[in-house]
Design an enzyme around this catalytic site. Sequence first.
Site, PDB file in Angstrom:
ATOM      1  N   LYS A  81       0.971  -1.245   0.002  1.00 39.10           N
ATOM      2  CA  LYS A  81      -0.015  -0.050  -0.086  1.00 39.10           C
ATOM      3  C   LYS A  81       1.042   1.338  -0.016  1.00 39.10           C
ATOM      4  O   LYS A  81       0.304   2.127  -0.765  1.00 39.10           O
ATOM      5  CB  LYS A  81      -0.774   0.075   1.021  1.00 39.10           C
ATOM      6  CG  LYS A  81      -0.260   0.114   2.543  1.00 39.10           C
ATOM      7  CD  LYS A  81      -1.269  -0.153   3.421  1.00 39.10           C
ATOM      8  CE  LYS A  81      -0.673  -0.228   4.939  1.00 39.10           C
ATOM      9  NZ  LYS A  81      -0.021   1.129   5.538  1.00 39.10           N
ATOM     10  N   THR A  82       2.014   1.229   0.748  1.00 35.85           N
ATOM     11  CA  THR A  82       2.721   2.522   0.779  1.00 35.85           C
ATOM     12  C   THR A  82       3.276   2.610  -0.731  1.00 35.85           C
ATOM     13  O   THR A  82       3.585   3.888  -1.058  1.00 35.85           O
ATOM     14  CB  THR A  82       3.741   2.287   1.913  1.00 35.85           C
ATOM     15  OG1 THR A  82       3.286   1.930   3.088  1.00 35.85           O
ATOM     16  CG2 THR A  82       4.823   3.408   1.978  1.00 35.85           C
ATOM     17  N   ASP A  88      -3.790   6.880   4.401  1.00 37.88           N
ATOM     18  CA  ASP A  88      -3.322   5.703   4.672  1.00 37.88           C
ATOM     19  C   ASP A  88      -4.206   4.949   6.024  1.00 37.88           C
ATOM     20  O   ASP A  88      -4.667   5.906   6.672  1.00 37.88           O
ATOM     21  CB  ASP A  88      -2.068   5.669   5.300  1.00 37.88           C
ATOM     22  CG  ASP A  88      -1.269   4.424   5.247  1.00 37.88           C
ATOM     23  OD1 ASP A  88      -1.880   3.340   4.728  1.00 37.88           O
ATOM     24  OD2 ASP A  88      -0.129   4.236   5.766  1.00 37.88           O
ATOM     25  N   GLU A  89      -4.230   4.045   6.075  1.00 39.08           N
ATOM     26  CA  GLU A  89      -4.743   3.218   7.314  1.00 39.08           C
ATOM     27  C   GLU A  89      -6.778   3.905   7.669  1.00 39.08           C
ATOM     28  O   GLU A  89      -6.696   4.230   8.753  1.00 39.08           O
ATOM     29  CB  GLU A  89      -4.089   3.405   8.579  1.00 39.08           C
ATOM     30  CG  GLU A  89      -2.613   2.978   8.458  1.00 39.08           C
ATOM     31  CD  GLU A  89      -2.424   1.277   8.292  1.00 39.08           C
ATOM     32  OE1 GLU A  89      -3.755   0.515   8.182  1.00 39.08           O
ATOM     33  OE2 GLU A  89      -1.458   0.702   8.426  1.00 39.08           O
ATOM     34  N   GLN A 130      -8.226  -5.431   9.192  1.00 36.21           N
ATOM     35  CA  GLN A 130      -7.186  -4.935  10.115  1.00 36.21           C
ATOM     36  C   GLN A 130      -7.564  -3.876  11.083  1.00 36.21           C
ATOM     37  O   GLN A 130      -6.702  -3.119  11.583  1.00 36.21           O
ATOM     38  CB  GLN A 130      -5.587  -4.658   9.364  1.00 36.21           C
ATOM     39  CG  GLN A 130      -5.085  -5.671   8.814  1.00 36.21           C
ATOM     40  CD  GLN A 130      -3.657  -5.085   8.264  1.00 36.21           C
ATOM     41  OE1 GLN A 130      -2.694  -5.092   8.978  1.00 36.21           O
ATOM     42  NE2 GLN A 130      -3.521  -5.075   6.936  1.00 36.21           N
ATOM     43  N   ARG A 134       2.219 -10.625  10.581  1.00 37.31           N
ATOM     44  CA  ARG A 134       3.632  -9.807  10.672  1.00 37.31           C
ATOM     45  C   ARG A 134       4.628 -10.542  10.153  1.00 37.31           C
ATOM     46  O   ARG A 134       5.727 -10.099   9.998  1.00 37.31           O
ATOM     47  CB  ARG A 134       3.700  -9.410  12.402  1.00 37.31           C
ATOM     48  CG  ARG A 134       2.616  -8.427  12.829  1.00 37.31           C
ATOM     49  CD  ARG A 134       2.324  -7.009  12.147  1.00 37.31           C
ATOM     50  NE  ARG A 134       1.182  -7.667  11.244  1.00 37.31           N
ATOM     51  CZ  ARG A 134       0.862  -6.916  10.175  1.00 37.31           C
ATOM     52  NH1 ARG A 134       1.772  -5.783   9.745  1.00 37.31           N
ATOM     53  NH2 ARG A 134      -0.203  -6.956   9.485  1.00 37.31           N
TER      54      ARG A 134
END
Length: 660
Positions: A30-31, A213-214, A244, A595
Amino acid sequence: MLSKLNPAQREAVLHLDGPLLVLAGAGSGKTRVITHKIAYLVEVCGIAAARIAAITFTNKAAREMRERLAKLLPEAKLQGLTASTFHALGARMLRHEAKLCGLKASFSILDASDSAAILAEVAGKIDKAQTRLLVSRISQWKNALTTPAQATEQAEDALELAAAQAYAAYEQTLRAYQAVDFDDLIALPTRLLQNDAEALARWQGRLHYLLVDEYQDTNHCQYQLLKLLAGSRAAFTAVGDDDQAIYAWRGASVENLKALSTQYPQLTVIKLEQNYRSTTNILGAANRLITNNPRLFEKRLWSEHGHGDAVAAAVCRDGEHEAELVVMKLMAHRFDHRGAHRDYAILYRGNHQARAFEQQLRTHNIPYLLSGGQSYFDRAEIKDVTCYLRLIANGDDDPAFIRAITTPRRGVGGTTLEALGRYAGSRNIGLFEAAFEAGADSHLAAKQLASVREFGEFINRLAARAAREPAGRLLEELVAAIGYEQYLFETCEPREAESRWSNVRDLIGWLSKKGEDEGKSLLELTQTIALITLLERREEEVDAVQLATLHAAKGLEFKHVFLVGVEEGSLPHRASIDAGNIEEERRLMYVGITRARLSLHLSWCLRRQQGKEWRDCEPSRFVAEMGEGLKISGGKDGAPQDKSAGRAKLAQFKALLGNA
């Protein structure tokens, strides 16, 4: 520029026709999408970087964004770009619109401890636990954009009414101090844009394109601010993942993702499902787990990294055995794979679970970092120095005044401050201003008043220079003038004094460099400090095992993850079970699983000690939901089932210790 993107990522970057929601699964890049879209907007679409805002939730994420952009575009083309946290954007808006919000441009940003102290004072005789509850309730009100008057009107019982009255008194005190708390950094700009059409038009004109973002972590207030900034043009890209969403306890609402399609019927949704982080076995366990949740959007992560190791699980006798086993496995695994300590993380549901693992890591001389530990800016010596900076920037900041005038002590004690406080209260002004009024003579003894005024004149001299002289030079003069190094060595043990003084030197060096690099004065840097929770050092440079809660681990990744305490009552947490909120706990487990890059190790206990009592434990329901591919070791008593394999492992480990 777009050649290294997969088809879904490329589609997300190129989409400019109306609002866009990018559903970005864990580890799906995503970044990369956000940074490439910014570069595309600037380089190909010709939009000035100063008219683009990329908003995220952590300083680390914002910094990573800027670093990646620096590799895509020359610095000159990125001038003026906003790549910041929500709170940093809010602070910038407040600085520009301070007058309209009833503030001066040099308002103070109070940290959590200052806010709690003010609340405890205005609420009367309440203990720390009650103060924490009150802090939380007021934060909820602010995030819901509920004013003190509305809170009072909506109160359903005497307790809620008392909290609403404390909220009103707290707000009044903040305004008197010309100060805001962290929640205000979002709430005040949002209210301004709701109520002032000119300010709204001004900010909508400044920010031509928004990237968020997020998005699943936004609360009501943040959602409203973004909606106002986007306006009718709705030129934005929201990036999020409903799987998430783990911050409902602090006001975040996954419903904000759902609301987008209602608010913007023309919304386009693009899914990023290719995972670049984990092996197929790890992703398979994550996918099987999360399908047990009702989901806003269906997606299934996949990877080209191969099957990898099976997800391992260990049944342990008790908490002590679990910590011992995990650390021994970690050491053996690291030895076998010639890995670095930083490749490993031990993740758990609650901070209290860290202690046993810390003890084992210390016993074996393994370096570790504890996430959620004390912030650099929470250290006493750093707060001592920064309270002087706050006071130089804002003379109405009474908490800063009290700390500065008493650290180091300069003959001004509690009695003097109490008398000055009474006089300031009667005049409805700050302590600093009150000290210089003629009327103060009748409330304070001449000697004490002289000491207070001498201190005030010292601050005024620094303030007069702070806007034009280099920050580093002023800081050096400040700590020398107050004799701070000498104060530390007089009040602390030599080793502690050296450590604290070293931290102060770090602060001065960092602020000096930041002032030079960004052309900022000491006054401007003072507000920057309040928005930074850690000094900008790179944790990844430290070769240490990471210990972290699942909440703190979000956004991070590790080659090898040990997910511990996977038991009913712990994960899912007992309070969530009782409240019927299993879905968020399942998402938390999903975050923990995703993770891991190369290996994932679960563990749970047959029993645990609570105080003097022992209680039986059972594995979390989430273990069964992960499917049948788990490789489980340990029997009913937590001992290895295969004794010969156990003996072989022990022999290997003895050899490991002998060769270490």
